[in-house]
Scaffold this motif. Structure first.
Motif, mmCIF file in Angstrom:
data_model
loop_
_atom_site.group_PDB
_atom_site.id
_atom_site.type_symbol
_atom_site.label_atom_id
_atom_site.label_comp_id
_atom_site.label_asym_id
_atom_site.label_seq_id
_atom_site.Cartn_x
_atom_site.Cartn_y
_atom_site.Cartn_z
ATOM 1 N N ARG A 166 -18.058 13.623 -6.085
ATOM 2 C CA ARG A 166 -18.752 14.853 -5.717
ATOM 3 C C ARG A 166 -18.291 15.365 -4.348
ATOM 4 N NH1 ARG A 166 -23.822 13.021 -6.004
ATOM 5 N NH2 ARG A 166 -23.846 12.500 -3.805
ATOM 6 N N GLU A 167 -18.075 14.448 -3.420
ATOM 7 C CA GLU A 167 -17.641 14.837 -2.075
ATOM 8 C C GLU A 167 -16.155 15.151 -2.003
ATOM 9 O OE1 GLU A 167 -18.830 11.596 0.379
ATOM 10 O OE2 GLU A 167 -20.969 12.105 0.280
ATOM 11 N N GLY A 168 -15.435 14.812 -3.056
ATOM 12 C CA GLY A 168 -14.002 15.086 -3.074
ATOM 13 C C GLY A 168 -13.243 14.185 -2.126
ATOM 14 N N ALA A 169 -13.633 12.949 -2.058
ATOM 15 C CA ALA A 169 -12.998 12.003 -1.131
ATOM 16 C C ALA A 169 -11.570 11.709 -1.570
ATOM 17 C CB ALA A 169 -13.810 10.717 -1.086
ATOM 18 N N ASN A 170 -10.758 11.352 -0.590
ATOM 19 C CA ASN A 170 -9.362 11.022 -0.842
ATOM 20 C C ASN A 170 -9.186 9.513 -0.993
ATOM 21 O OD1 ASN A 170 -8.716 13.697 -0.655
ATOM 22 N ND2 ASN A 170 -8.244 13.599 1.533
ATOM 23 N N LEU A 171 -10.168 8.849 -1.484
ATOM 24 C CA LEU A 171 -10.145 7.400 -1.618
ATOM 25 C C LEU A 171 -9.778 7.001 -3.040
ATOM 26 C CD1 LEU A 171 -13.539 6.837 0.215
ATOM 27 C CD2 LEU A 171 -11.272 6.629 1.227
ATOM 28 N N VAL A 172 -8.611 7.410 -3.480
ATOM 29 C CA VAL A 172 -8.203 7.199 -4.867
ATOM 30 C C VAL A 172 -8.118 5.711 -5.189
ATOM 31 C CG1 VAL A 172 -6.375 7.617 -6.562
ATOM 32 C CG2 VAL A 172 -6.983 9.387 -4.914
ATOM 33 N N ALA A 173 -7.564 4.918 -4.278
ATOM 34 C CA ALA A 173 -7.433 3.481 -4.520
ATOM 35 C C ALA A 173 -8.814 2.834 -4.623
ATOM 36 C CB ALA A 173 -6.625 2.827 -3.413
ATOM 37 N N SER A 174 -9.727 3.237 -3.762
ATOM 38 C CA SER A 174 -11.087 2.690 -3.803
ATOM 39 C C SER A 174 -11.814 3.118 -5.064
ATOM 40 C CB SER A 174 -11.882 3.138 -2.580
ATOM 41 O OG SER A 174 -11.320 2.610 -1.407
ATOM 42 N N MET A 175 -11.569 4.355 -5.499
ATOM 43 C CA MET A 175 -12.200 4.844 -6.716
ATOM 44 C C MET A 175 -11.697 4.081 -7.942
ATOM 45 S SD MET A 175 -12.200 8.897 -5.787
ATOM 46 C CE MET A 175 -13.104 9.516 -7.180
ATOM 47 N N ASP A 176 -10.403 3.792 -7.987
ATOM 48 C CA ASP A 176 -9.848 3.016 -9.095
ATOM 49 C C ASP A 176 -10.419 1.598 -9.108
ATOM 50 O OD1 ASP A 176 -8.334 5.149 -9.957
ATOM 51 O OD2 ASP A 176 -6.502 4.489 -8.933
ATOM 52 N N LYS A 177 -10.532 1.022 -7.915
ATOM 53 C CA LYS A 177 -11.097 -0.324 -7.809
ATOM 54 C C LYS A 177 -12.560 -0.327 -8.264
ATOM 55 C CE LYS A 177 -11.908 -3.991 -4.462
ATOM 56 N NZ LYS A 177 -11.852 -4.387 -3.055
ATOM 57 N N SER A 178 -13.283 0.707 -7.898
ATOM 58 C CA SER A 178 -14.687 0.822 -8.283
ATOM 59 C C SER A 178 -14.818 0.979 -9.795
ATOM 60 C CB SER A 178 -15.328 2.001 -7.556
ATOM 61 O OG SER A 178 -16.684 2.086 -7.846
ATOM 62 N N LYS A 179 -13.931 1.753 -10.424
ATOM 63 C CA LYS A 179 -13.956 1.927 -11.875
ATOM 64 C C LYS A 179 -13.684 0.610 -12.589
ATOM 65 C CE LYS A 179 -12.585 6.773 -11.849
ATOM 66 N NZ LYS A 179 -11.515 7.731 -12.142
ATOM 67 N N ARG A 180 -12.727 -0.165 -12.071
ATOM 68 C CA ARG A 180 -12.440 -1.474 -12.667
ATOM 69 C C ARG A 180 -13.638 -2.410 -12.524
ATOM 70 N NH1 ARG A 180 -7.393 -0.782 -10.256
ATOM 71 N NH2 ARG A 180 -8.003 -2.146 -8.547
ATOM 72 N N LEU A 181 -14.277 -2.377 -11.363
ATOM 73 C CA LEU A 181 -15.442 -3.217 -11.118
ATOM 74 C C LEU A 181 -16.591 -2.856 -12.060
ATOM 75 C CD1 LEU A 181 -16.807 -5.423 -9.436
ATOM 76 C CD2 LEU A 181 -17.481 -3.652 -7.816
ATOM 77 N N ILE A 182 -16.798 -1.568 -12.296
ATOM 78 C CA ILE A 182 -17.840 -1.117 -13.220
ATOM 79 C C ILE A 182 -17.555 -1.647 -14.624
ATOM 80 C CG2 ILE A 182 -18.799 0.919 -14.375
ATOM 81 C CD1 ILE A 182 -18.439 2.393 -11.647
ATOM 82 N N GLY A 183 -16.307 -1.570 -15.045
ATOM 83 C CA GLY A 183 -15.925 -2.091 -16.361
ATOM 84 C C GLY A 183 -16.116 -3.596 -16.463
ATOM 85 N N ASP A 184 -15.725 -4.324 -15.402
ATOM 86 C CA ASP A 184 -15.885 -5.776 -15.399
ATOM 87 C C ASP A 184 -17.360 -6.168 -15.441
ATOM 88 O OD1 ASP A 184 -13.153 -6.040 -15.295
ATOM 89 O OD2 ASP A 184 -13.076 -6.459 -13.139
#
Length: 115
Positions: free
Chosen positions: A73-91
């Motif tokens: 929503r904030e449009g953060a440039n934290l693409v690597a953190s977002m990918d890590k967070s998505k993997r964590l949610i799946g795990d």
């Protein structure tokens, strides 16, 4: 048919606590027959350890989802953190499913026996 005490948790699960007394049908001295009957049930206001693990993982997963939606929503440039967070949610989702299956299996096998 030997009698055991039982602890019933708020979530509906139970655990065998202590041996109460032997039945009259046991022929071997000092041994139990293997069939468990409830002698006394004590009710506990807390949930079992397995349900506690499931709830903890669900809370962690929802916190990660909230963090991810905030970053998007904030449009953060934290693409690597977002990918890590998505993997964590799946795990976490996989772990929750595995724990729920384990709980179902435990409920199917009353007293450690398959019926």
């Amino acid at each position: 048919m030997c009698f055991y005490n039982q602890k019933k948790f708020a979530c509906g699960d139970f655990s065998w606590t202590g041996f109460a007394h032997r039945c009259n049908y046991e022929y071997r001295t000092g041994e139990t027959c293997g069939m468990k009957l409830v002698n006394m049930t004590e009710h506990d206001s807390v949930i079992c350890r397995l349900c506690e693990k499931i709830e903890t993982k669900r809370r962690r997963r929802s916190a990660e989802i909230e963090r991810l939606t905030r970053w998007e929503r904030e449009g953060a440039n934290l693409v690597a953190s977002m990918d890590k967070s998505k993997r964590l949610i799946g795990d976490l989702g996989k772990e929750i499913i595995q724990l729920e299956r384990e709980r179902e299996e435990k409920q199917k096998h009353i007293g450690g026996r398959k019926f």
